[in-house]
Design a protein around this motif. Sequence first.
Motif, PDB file in Angstrom:
ATOM      1  N   ILE A 116       0.842  -1.204   0.000  1.00 48.91           N
ATOM      2  CA  ILE A 116       0.000   0.000   0.000  1.00 48.91           C
ATOM      3  C   ILE A 116       0.874   1.251   0.000  1.00 48.91           C
ATOM      4  O   ILE A 116       0.627   2.206  -0.757  1.00 48.91           O
ATOM      5  CB  ILE A 116      -0.949  -0.003   1.208  1.00 48.91           C
ATOM      6  N   GLU A 117       1.908   1.260   0.822  1.00 49.45           N
ATOM      7  CA  GLU A 117       2.786   2.431   0.880  1.00 49.45           C
ATOM      8  C   GLU A 117       3.531   2.646  -0.436  1.00 49.45           C
ATOM      9  O   GLU A 117       3.846   3.789  -0.787  1.00 49.45           O
ATOM     10  CB  GLU A 117       3.772   2.273   2.037  1.00 49.45           C
ATOM     11  N   SER A 118       3.767   1.571  -1.184  1.00 54.00           N
ATOM     12  CA  SER A 118       4.493   1.712  -2.458  1.00 54.00           C
ATOM     13  C   SER A 118       3.695   2.483  -3.499  1.00 54.00           C
ATOM     14  O   SER A 118       4.265   3.033  -4.449  1.00 54.00           O
ATOM     15  CB  SER A 118       4.852   0.325  -3.008  1.00 54.00           C
ATOM     16  N   VAL A 119       2.366   2.535  -3.339  1.00 50.05           N
ATOM     17  CA  VAL A 119       1.543   3.231  -4.322  1.00 50.05           C
ATOM     18  C   VAL A 119       1.261   4.679  -3.903  1.00 50.05           C
ATOM     19  O   VAL A 119       0.718   5.466  -4.693  1.00 50.05           O
ATOM     20  CB  VAL A 119       0.227   2.446  -4.554  1.00 50.05           C
TER      21      VAL A 119
ATOM     22  N   VAL B 194      -9.694   8.416  -3.354  1.00 51.30           N
ATOM     23  CA  VAL B 194     -10.092   7.562  -2.234  1.00 51.30           C
ATOM     24  C   VAL B 194      -9.307   6.264  -2.300  1.00 51.30           C
ATOM     25  O   VAL B 194      -9.292   5.592  -3.342  1.00 51.30           O
ATOM     26  CB  VAL B 194     -11.605   7.264  -2.268  1.00 51.30           C
ATOM     27  N   LEU B 195      -8.648   5.923  -1.207  1.00 50.68           N
ATOM     28  CA  LEU B 195      -7.973   4.641  -1.086  1.00 50.68           C
ATOM     29  C   LEU B 195      -8.859   3.749  -0.215  1.00 50.68           C
ATOM     30  O   LEU B 195      -8.994   3.974   0.985  1.00 50.68           O
ATOM     31  CB  LEU B 195      -6.589   4.811  -0.445  1.00 50.68           C
TER      32      LEU B 195
ATOM     33  N   THR C  84      -5.872   1.143   8.999  1.00 59.41           N
ATOM     34  CA  THR C  84      -6.272   2.182   8.045  1.00 59.41           C
ATOM     35  C   THR C  84      -5.887   3.564   8.557  1.00 59.41           C
ATOM     36  O   THR C  84      -5.324   4.385   7.804  1.00 59.41           O
ATOM     37  CB  THR C  84      -7.789   2.116   7.792  1.00 59.41           C
ATOM     38  N   ARG C  85      -6.162   3.833   9.826  1.00 54.13           N
ATOM     39  CA  ARG C  85      -5.800   5.127  10.394  1.00 54.13           C
ATOM     40  C   ARG C  85      -4.283   5.316  10.407  1.00 54.13           C
ATOM     41  O   ARG C  85      -3.777   6.408  10.138  1.00 54.13           O
ATOM     42  CB  ARG C  85      -6.364   5.273  11.799  1.00 54.13           C
ATOM     43  N   ALA C  86      -3.537   4.247  10.704  1.00 50.92           N
ATOM     44  CA  ALA C  86      -2.076   4.330  10.716  1.00 50.92           C
ATOM     45  C   ALA C  86      -1.533   4.623   9.321  1.00 50.92           C
ATOM     46  O   ALA C  86      -0.601   5.419   9.155  1.00 50.92           O
ATOM     47  CB  ALA C  86      -1.486   3.033  11.260  1.00 50.92           C
ATOM     48  N   LEU C  87      -2.125   4.006   8.301  1.00 50.40           N
ATOM     49  CA  LEU C  87      -1.695   4.268   6.923  1.00 50.40           C
ATOM     50  C   LEU C  87      -2.003   5.702   6.518  1.00 50.40           C
ATOM     51  O   LEU C  87      -1.197   6.353   5.842  1.00 50.40           O
ATOM     52  CB  LEU C  87      -2.377   3.286   5.971  1.00 50.40           C
ATOM     53  N   ALA C  88      -3.160   6.203   6.909  1.00 52.33           N
ATOM     54  CA  ALA C  88      -3.516   7.591   6.600  1.00 52.33           C
ATOM     55  C   ALA C  88      -2.529   8.558   7.254  1.00 52.33           C
ATOM     56  O   ALA C  88      -2.113   9.560   6.644  1.00 52.33           O
ATOM     57  CB  ALA C  88      -4.939   7.882   7.069  1.00 52.33           C
ATOM     58  N   LYS C  89      -2.138   8.270   8.466  1.00 49.26           N
ATOM     59  CA  LYS C  89      -1.167   9.112   9.176  1.00 49.26           C
ATOM     60  C   LYS C  89       0.177   9.101   8.477  1.00 49.26           C
ATOM     61  O   LYS C  89       0.837  10.147   8.317  1.00 49.26           O
ATOM     62  CB  LYS C  89      -1.034   8.624  10.618  1.00 49.26           C
TER      63      LYS C  89
END
Length: 430
Positions: free
Chosen positions: A103-106, A115-116, A127-132
């Motif tokens: 996910i981070e690679s994109v 919207v992801l 999900t919240r951690a990825l958004a941060k």
Amino acid sequence: MLNVGVFGLWHLGCVTAACVADAGYRTIGIDADSAVIDGLKKARAPLFEPGLDDLIKRGMERSRLAFTGDLGAAASCDVLWVTFDTPVDDNDVADTGFVISAIESVFPHLKDDAVLLISAQLPVGSTRALAKTFRARYPQKICHFAYSPENLRLGNAIEIFKNSERIIVGCESERVRQLLQPLLDNFTHQVVWLSTESAEMVKHGVNAFLATCVSFANELASLCERVGADAAEVERALRLEPRIGPRAYIKPGAAFAGGTLARDIVFLNTIAQREGLPLPLIGSVMRSNEAHKHWPVRRLVERLGSVSGRTVAVLGLAYKPGTDTLRRSSAIELCRELAGLGARVRAFDPAMGDLPAEFKAFVTLATSVDTALAGADAAIVATEWPEFRSIDLASWRRAMPVPLICDPNGFLAKTFEGARQVSYISVGRP
């Protein structure tokens, strides 16, 4: 028209991409695995799912569906749907790091205001951690993160996707609703909007509840066998109890397998350990299920005295009927256990033309049901292929000297109902 990207093309991703394109949306499937992309460009999904190849072909012929290994294709997507199947090891521990890294690679390629939507199986809070992480790395860009738990089942995935009873979405942004509501309305009459963490917990909760129900039903059924009760009769009466209900998940049978239910049990136990919170009930579910996996062998040993030197026919090897997936198949585990006790294991599966080399050491693949059953001391119904119901009673009697059939789920119960000179065993029968 909304442009939809589907990132991660295994079972969930291929079904999602094909169904979204079939609903009329321009859809691009993205995956870094070149072999997967090459197969999909020829309308060949990386695993078997009834009707999937035809649906992919139709999408490409209508110029609605394309596939690429270029992550840069995400730049054209209003919605990028993350659909990786999270790998699970033999201890039911999910490799969430693989999915998070993907996910981070994109991130660098996401268009502004996109919207992801994550449907990959990740623990609550991901999900919240990825958004941060995204906001910290790209403060100049806006991306809206959302989570929607998947609800597919191998063998019937297209029908379930296209006609969902409900779709859960967790988000914190009105932009997500504006983009996703019209899209998801194609597949359900009920979109349920929750907070992100609540939506993530729904997935854990559903699978943990189902796993607990399976374990409860099987423990109760094992007691029924010993005391002369019939678990099927008990089940029928329990469903009439209003506090349980007719659709309760309480049918006894084989242990659950495949890693899906177990993965969420492990997620919850890991979170509880981190939070210092005991989970006596959920923490015991896996132990109960592991014990029940030995039920077929235990019952055969009770009847035969020992399986050493005996020939055991195993009908079905795939994880589920309608697929050719062997990974985490309970049938494979069963074959390995039987061989370890000295049995000669002969198996047939209508989806298997050959076996991986690692399995040939403990199981011989037969070319037909008749070949698998010929002269066997016992037979176990391990995967419930409809073809097995066409085997009549006379065929069983011709093939086996003294038919002993172990059928955990009672799949062939009608075939053997009232049959004489046959030993038929299923979970919960006295």
